[in-house]
Motif scaffolding. Structure first.
Motif, PDB file in Angstrom:
ATOM      1  N   SER A  75      41.608  59.185  52.897  1.00  0.00           N
ATOM      2  CA  SER A  75      41.550  58.166  53.944  1.00  0.00           C
ATOM      3  C   SER A  75      42.925  57.578  54.258  1.00  0.00           C
ATOM      4  N   THR A  76      43.909  57.782  53.357  1.00  0.00           N
ATOM      5  CA  THR A  76      45.278  57.232  53.412  1.00  0.00           C
ATOM      6  C   THR A  76      45.290  55.702  53.334  1.00  0.00           C
ATOM      7  N   LYS A  77      44.200  55.129  52.831  1.00  0.00           N
ATOM      8  CA  LYS A  77      44.142  53.682  52.619  1.00  0.00           C
ATOM      9  C   LYS A  77      45.113  53.292  51.512  1.00  0.00           C
ATOM     10  N   CYS A  78      45.706  52.107  51.627  1.00  0.00           N
ATOM     11  CA  CYS A  78      46.673  51.608  50.648  1.00  0.00           C
ATOM     12  C   CYS A  78      46.171  50.301  50.050  1.00  0.00           C
ATOM     13  N   VAL A  79      46.151  50.220  48.707  1.00  0.00           N
ATOM     14  CA  VAL A  79      45.769  48.976  48.034  1.00  0.00           C
ATOM     15  C   VAL A  79      46.870  48.573  47.061  1.00  0.00           C
ATOM     16  N   CYS A  80      46.971  47.269  46.824  1.00  0.00           N
ATOM     17  CA  CYS A  80      47.992  46.709  45.944  1.00  0.00           C
ATOM     18  C   CYS A  80      47.302  45.911  44.843  1.00  0.00           C
ATOM     19  N   CYS A  81      47.843  45.987  43.627  1.00  0.00           N
ATOM     20  CA  CYS A  81      47.199  45.339  42.485  1.00  0.00           C
ATOM     21  C   CYS A  81      48.223  44.561  41.669  1.00  0.00           C
ATOM     22  N   ARG A  82      47.763  43.456  41.073  1.00  0.00           N
ATOM     23  CA  ARG A  82      48.590  42.691  40.155  1.00  0.00           C
ATOM     24  C   ARG A  82      48.480  43.285  38.757  1.00  0.00           C
ATOM     25  N   SER A  83      49.257  42.741  37.833  1.00  0.00           N
ATOM     26  CA  SER A  83      49.319  43.339  36.496  1.00  0.00           C
ATOM     27  C   SER A  83      48.016  43.199  35.727  1.00  0.00           C
ATOM     28  N   LEU A  84      47.199  42.193  36.082  1.00  0.00           N
ATOM     29  CA  LEU A  84      45.892  42.044  35.456  1.00  0.00           C
ATOM     30  C   LEU A  84      44.843  42.599  36.399  1.00  0.00           C
ATOM     31  N   LEU A  85      44.267  43.749  36.027  1.00  0.00           N
ATOM     32  CA  LEU A  85      43.244  44.391  36.848  1.00  0.00           C
ATOM     33  C   LEU A  85      41.874  44.008  36.313  1.00  0.00           C
ATOM     34  N   THR A  86      41.048  43.426  37.177  1.00  0.00           N
ATOM     35  CA  THR A  86      39.698  43.060  36.776  1.00  0.00           C
ATOM     36  C   THR A  86      38.706  43.627  37.779  1.00  0.00           C
ATOM     37  N   GLY A  87      37.427  43.447  37.488  1.00  0.00           N
ATOM     38  CA  GLY A  87      36.403  43.931  38.393  1.00  0.00           C
ATOM     39  C   GLY A  87      36.048  45.378  38.129  1.00  0.00           C
ATOM     40  N   THR A  88      35.381  45.986  39.097  1.00  0.00           N
ATOM     41  CA  THR A  88      34.879  47.351  38.958  1.00  0.00           C
ATOM     42  C   THR A  88      35.965  48.370  39.288  1.00  0.00           C
ATOM     43  N   GLN A  89      36.152  49.334  38.394  1.00  0.00           N
ATOM     44  CA  GLN A  89      37.133  50.392  38.648  1.00  0.00           C
ATOM     45  C   GLN A  89      36.556  51.367  39.675  1.00  0.00           C
ATOM     46  N   PHE A  90      37.382  51.778  40.644  1.00  0.00           N
ATOM     47  CA  PHE A  90      36.916  52.684  41.681  1.00  0.00           C
ATOM     48  C   PHE A  90      36.475  54.012  41.053  1.00  0.00           C
ATOM     49  N   LEU A 104      53.810  46.308  31.922  1.00  0.00           N
ATOM     50  CA  LEU A 104      52.566  46.434  31.179  1.00  0.00           C
ATOM     51  C   LEU A 104      51.407  46.081  32.104  1.00  0.00           C
ATOM     52  N   ILE A 105      50.519  47.039  32.311  1.00  0.00           N
ATOM     53  CA  ILE A 105      49.354  46.820  33.149  1.00  0.00           C
ATOM     54  C   ILE A 105      48.148  46.590  32.240  1.00  0.00           C
ATOM     55  N   VAL A 106      47.417  45.534  32.483  1.00  0.00           N
ATOM     56  CA  VAL A 106      46.251  45.199  31.673  1.00  0.00           C
ATOM     57  C   VAL A 106      45.003  45.333  32.538  1.00  0.00           C
ATOM     58  N   TYR A 107      44.098  46.215  32.123  1.00  0.00           N
ATOM     59  CA  TYR A 107      42.850  46.427  32.855  1.00  0.00           C
ATOM     60  C   TYR A 107      41.703  45.902  32.008  1.00  0.00           C
ATOM     61  N   SER A 108      40.941  44.968  32.543  1.00  0.00           N
ATOM     62  CA  SER A 108      39.817  44.378  31.830  1.00  0.00           C
ATOM     63  C   SER A 108      38.528  44.645  32.591  1.00  0.00           C
ATOM     64  N   TYR A 109      37.488  45.009  31.871  1.00  0.00           N
ATOM     65  CA  TYR A 109      36.208  45.268  32.528  1.00  0.00           C
ATOM     66  C   TYR A 109      35.052  44.842  31.631  1.00  0.00           C
ATOM     67  N   CYS A 110      33.866  44.743  32.227  1.00  0.00           N
ATOM     68  CA  CYS A 110      32.678  44.251  31.536  1.00  0.00           C
ATOM     69  C   CYS A 110      31.615  45.339  31.445  1.00  0.00           C
ATOM     70  N   PRO A 111      30.670  45.182  30.507  1.00  0.00           N
ATOM     71  CA  PRO A 111      29.517  46.098  30.472  1.00  0.00           C
ATOM     72  C   PRO A 111      28.689  45.954  31.747  1.00  0.00           C
ATOM     73  N   ILE A 112      27.879  46.962  32.034  1.00  0.00           N
ATOM     74  CA  ILE A 112      27.016  46.930  33.218  1.00  0.00           C
ATOM     75  C   ILE A 112      26.099  45.716  33.154  1.00  0.00           C
ATOM     76  N   GLY A 113      25.985  45.019  34.271  1.00  0.00           N
ATOM     77  CA  GLY A 113      25.133  43.840  34.350  1.00  0.00           C
ATOM     78  C   GLY A 113      25.875  42.536  34.167  1.00  0.00           C
TER      79      GLY A 113
END
Length: 248
Positions: A75-90, A104-113
């Motif tokens: 799609s050539t879409k462009c997204v930008c992210c801060r060093s703390l990544l949260t939410g659902t991973q694509f 240092l990139i920190v990715y945090s995520y939660c269990p389903i639900g």
């Protein structure tokens, strides 16, 4: 004259191409390609970009604290992210991602639900239980999927709890069990968590101090933590730790 005009146009195009190439080369020297996928916390800055270099340049121009840029190859879409990544991973893997060198990139995520909520430096995962239960049933329901009743043990956690209620709790929910208990024989009326740690009063506390009212529920409209008997039926909020992965 026509030949001179064409030569002038070609010279301008060549000069612009060289400048873009040099700018792209200088920018690429500051970037490292990463296998990291963007998340729902990233910011979309353009529907179409010609290259990953231009995507990164757009991110840096728009947001000074951006350290990750990612371009979708289809799609050539462009997204930008801060060093703390949260939410659902694509889930779509058709992304080319670059990060700043030595960042240092920190990715945090939660269990389903569960919903990830952060209020620096605290990050946690919360889930609303829509079925009303007595206190014991609410606690067991949280334990069943690896969590606990939400524990308001800091000012940051109280802020997170209020953010969660404002964004993810429907108006029909009026009262929510929170992790708490007290010994009915304790004359000092000390409130504690399940591990017997004393509960600090970050949540405004209004109690009747009746011996049988040994658990706390949060009353949303009043904005207070109020005691009641554990046999009453209320909604509840479960809590689990966020999983964090660091990328260099």
């Amino acid at each position: 004259m026509r030949g001179q005009f064409y030569f002038f146009v070609i010279s301008v195009i060549f000069s612009a191409s060289v400048q873009c190439s040099l700018a792209g080369s200088a920018l690429q020297q500051r970037l490292v390609k990463s296998s990291l996928l963007p998340t729902s916390s990233c910011i979309e800055v353009a529907n179409q970009t010609q290259s990953s270099v231009l995507c990164t340049a757009t991110c840096l121009k728009s947001h000074e604290d951006i350290v990750v840029s990612s371009r979708h190859v289809v799609s050539t879409k462009c997204v930008c992210c801060r060093s703390l990544l949260t939410g659902t991973q694509f889930s779509d893997t058709e992304w080319i991602t670059y990060r700043h060198d030595e960042t240092l990139i920190v990715y945090s995520y939660c269990p389903i639900g569960y919903i990830i909520i952060n209020h620096s430096p605290v990050i946690t995962c919360l889930r609303l239980e829509l079925m009303t239960k007595n206190y014991s049933g609410a606690a067991l329901g949280c334990h069943a999927d690896g969590g606990n009743l939400v524990r308001i043990d800091s000012a940051e956690k109280y802020t997170i709890f209020l953010q969660f209620i404002a964004s993810h709790v429907p108006p029909s929910v009026a009262e929510i069990w929170i992790q708490s208990f007290r010994d009915p024989n304790d004359l000092n009326m000390i409130w504690s968590f399940h591990d017997h740690t004393v509960m600090p009063e970050h949540c405004p506390l209004e109690t009747s101090d009746m011996p049988i009212e040994t658990r706390l529920r949060f009353m949303i409209a009043e904005g207070i933590c109020n005691d009641n008997t554990p046999t009453h039926f209320y909604n509840s909020v479960c809590e689990r730790e966020a999983t964090t992965i660091s990328y260099l």
